[in-house]
Design an enzyme around this catalytic site. Structure first.
Site, mmCIF file in Angstrom:
data_model
loop_
_atom_site.group_PDB
_atom_site.id
_atom_site.type_symbol
_atom_site.label_atom_id
_atom_site.label_comp_id
_atom_site.label_asym_id
_atom_site.label_seq_id
_atom_site.Cartn_x
_atom_site.Cartn_y
_atom_site.Cartn_z
ATOM 1 N N TYR A 143 23.090 5.080 -40.665
ATOM 2 C CA TYR A 143 22.700 6.416 -41.136
ATOM 3 C C TYR A 143 21.753 6.347 -42.341
ATOM 4 O O TYR A 143 21.133 7.340 -42.703
ATOM 5 C CB TYR A 143 23.933 7.251 -41.512
ATOM 6 C CG TYR A 143 24.815 7.611 -40.317
ATOM 7 C CD1 TYR A 143 24.338 7.529 -39.026
ATOM 8 C CD2 TYR A 143 26.116 8.032 -40.501
ATOM 9 C CE1 TYR A 143 25.131 7.849 -37.938
ATOM 10 C CE2 TYR A 143 26.928 8.355 -39.417
ATOM 11 C CZ TYR A 143 26.414 8.255 -38.133
ATOM 12 O OH TYR A 143 27.204 8.578 -37.062
ATOM 13 N N LYS A 194 31.082 -4.596 -33.591
ATOM 14 C CA LYS A 194 30.607 -5.063 -32.292
ATOM 15 C C LYS A 194 29.925 -6.417 -32.519
ATOM 16 O O LYS A 194 28.715 -6.577 -32.304
ATOM 17 C CB LYS A 194 29.608 -4.054 -31.701
ATOM 18 C CG LYS A 194 30.248 -2.779 -31.190
ATOM 19 C CD LYS A 194 30.867 -2.905 -29.813
ATOM 20 C CE LYS A 194 29.820 -3.017 -28.723
ATOM 21 N NZ LYS A 194 30.437 -3.259 -27.394
ATOM 22 N N ASP A 227 34.322 -0.583 -28.990
ATOM 23 C CA ASP A 227 34.558 0.101 -27.707
ATOM 24 C C ASP A 227 36.014 -0.067 -27.283
ATOM 25 O O ASP A 227 36.651 0.878 -26.792
ATOM 26 C CB ASP A 227 33.594 -0.382 -26.620
ATOM 27 C CG ASP A 227 33.477 -1.896 -26.541
ATOM 28 O OD1 ASP A 227 33.897 -2.585 -27.493
ATOM 29 O OD2 ASP A 227 32.974 -2.401 -25.522
ATOM 30 N N ASP A 251 32.673 7.150 -37.930
ATOM 31 C CA ASP A 251 32.397 8.561 -37.674
ATOM 32 C C ASP A 251 33.083 8.968 -36.365
ATOM 33 O O ASP A 251 33.801 9.970 -36.280
ATOM 34 C CB ASP A 251 30.871 8.735 -37.569
ATOM 35 C CG ASP A 251 30.454 10.182 -37.621
ATOM 36 O OD1 ASP A 251 31.331 11.057 -37.738
ATOM 37 O OD2 ASP A 251 29.237 10.451 -37.525
ATOM 38 N N ASP A 255 37.096 10.844 -35.713
ATOM 39 C CA ASP A 255 37.202 12.114 -34.986
ATOM 40 C C ASP A 255 38.120 11.966 -33.770
ATOM 41 O O ASP A 255 38.893 12.873 -33.447
ATOM 42 C CB ASP A 255 35.818 12.587 -34.508
ATOM 43 C CG ASP A 255 35.131 13.462 -35.546
ATOM 44 O OD1 ASP A 255 35.647 13.521 -36.690
ATOM 45 O OD2 ASP A 255 34.093 14.064 -35.240
#
Ligand code: NAD
Length: 373
Positions: A143, A194, A227, A251, A255
């Site tokens: 970001y 990852k 994942d 992020d 959620d």
């Protein structure tokens, strides 16, 4: 009476001031029943600050935030300010606060209250008793990484670029927060990245391993690809204690974990920064939800997310574990008793207003004091 320090209250916009009113009552209980007093300073942020000063965060308020022992924020934003220039939108006030206070670790607990087990999208036995904590790196990663932008390739097509980038110290400092918090819980940290396909992920894994060996060898560290973590959170969420991950994966995973608990109106959060020479850590506490303009002024807002953020503040900024736990237990008890704000309403329960919910919580806290005495 022990004065514990200075709190900056920033109620903000929409339902922010309404839910913050209920927090003030919890603060009054804390002083009366437990003898803990704070010096509370009030300020403006978001649209309220824009209306008064033409900016969503004044330099004075920012300085007050930096000087306070902790900041508690309601919510910012609303349709009234939607057409403002991006630079003065209410949300910019909150972003500036997080950036200038260098709040690099975002804490999102996912706790399922027994009474709300049915509100989860998962089967009750998978989420009953769930208590996990996601620690998300908040000021780095894709970001913020450079280069970034949209490049005109000159032939009517474009190239969008963002850069995922992390350095050793950025990983270690958020890793320390995760280990320190896990020590107060079940001492288990799962680091998520990852590393199979991303160099920044490989560095993340290596740095977490080094930190673990050098400073936290007595604790349990595991690694998981992001994942797989997304899948495990819905398959068997109770396997986790503390999850630490980067800005992008955090992020999404936070959620996802939030939905396991069922309602936005119940979710607290904290954002932490560095500790100064006096041992004081920069800290901002706020509910996960926004200013809910659709229900602002109707008395329908659930105050529990903000009250639970206040409880997190007592725990992490002031070491008041027993007081934080008392508030969390009281919240569980009033839900068990059948009181519900509209957002968590279920058949057969009693629908109550923001104020009645706050009042019931104070009643429950007082009851627990009598029981202790
Ligand atoms: P929102 O979280 O404000 O509302 C989403 C839905 O959840 C609405 O239907 C709302 O009524 C409900 N809801 C939220 N909190 C509730 C509570 N405590 N009790 C009962 N119901 C609740 O998100 P949104 O509608 O996307 O955004 C509204 C405004 O808030 C926008 O201006 C947005 O930019 C801002 N926002 C601010 C923050 C923040 O201050 N941290 C976070 C998200 C959105």
């Amino acid at each position: 009476m022990a004065n514990l320090g200075t709190l900056l209250f920033l109620p903000g916009d929409g339902i922010g001031p309404e839910v913050m009113d209920e927090v003030r009552r919890v603060g009054a209980w804390l002083t009366k029943a437990r003898g803990h007093e704070f010096e509370i300073v009030e300020g403006l942020v978001g649209g309220a600050s824009y209306d008064a000063h033409g900016t969503p965060l004044t330099d004075d308020t920012l300085e007050q935030a930096k000087g306070a022992d902790a900041v508690l924020l309601g919510a910012v934003g609303g349709p009234k300010w939607d057409d403002l220039d991006f630079a003065v939108k209410p949300e910019r006030g909150l972003l500036r606060l997080r950036k200038e206070m260098d709040l690099y670790a975002n804490l999102r607990p996912a706790v399922v209250f027994d009474a709300l087990v049915d509100a989860s999208s998962l089967k009750p036995d998978l989420v009953s008793g769930l208590d996990i904590l996601i620690v998300r790196e908040l000021t780095g990663g894709v970001y913020f990484g450079e280069p970034r932008g949209i490049e005109d390739l000159g032939d009517g097509t474009f190239r969008g670029v963002n850069t995922q980038v992390y350095e050793t110290e950025e990983i270690r400092r958020v890793g320390r927060v995760a280990f320190d918090l896990a020590r107060q819980r079940d001492s288990r940290v799962c680091s998520v990245e990852k590393s199979n396909v991303m160099e920044s992920g490989l560095l993340w894994r290596n740095e977490m391993d080094k930190l673990h060996q050098a400073e936290y060898a007595d604790m349990d560290l595991s690694h998981m690809y992001a994942d797989n973590c997304a899948m495990q959170l819905v398959r068997e969420p109770k396997q986790f204690d503390v999850i630490v991950t980067d800005n992008l994966f955090g992020d999404m995973l936070s959620d996802e974990a939030a939905m396991l608990t069922g309602s936005l109106g119940m979710l607290p959060s904290a954002s932490l920064g560095n500790t100064d020479v006096n041992g004081r850590r920069a800290a901002l506490y706020e509910p996960v939800h926004g200013s809910a303009p659709d229900i602002a002024g109707t008395g329908a807002a659930n105050p529990l997310a903000t009250i639970l953020s206040f409880a997190m503040m007592l725990r992490y900024s002031f070491g008041l574990e027993s007081e934080a736990a008392a508030i969390e237990v009281a919240a569980g008890e009033i839900l068990k008793g059948g009181l519900r704000t509209a957002d968590i309403m279920q058949p057969g329960m009693a629908k109550v207003s923001t104020h009645v919910m706050g009042e019931a919580l104070i009643g429950e806290l007082q009851k627990s004091e009598v029981a202790v005495a």
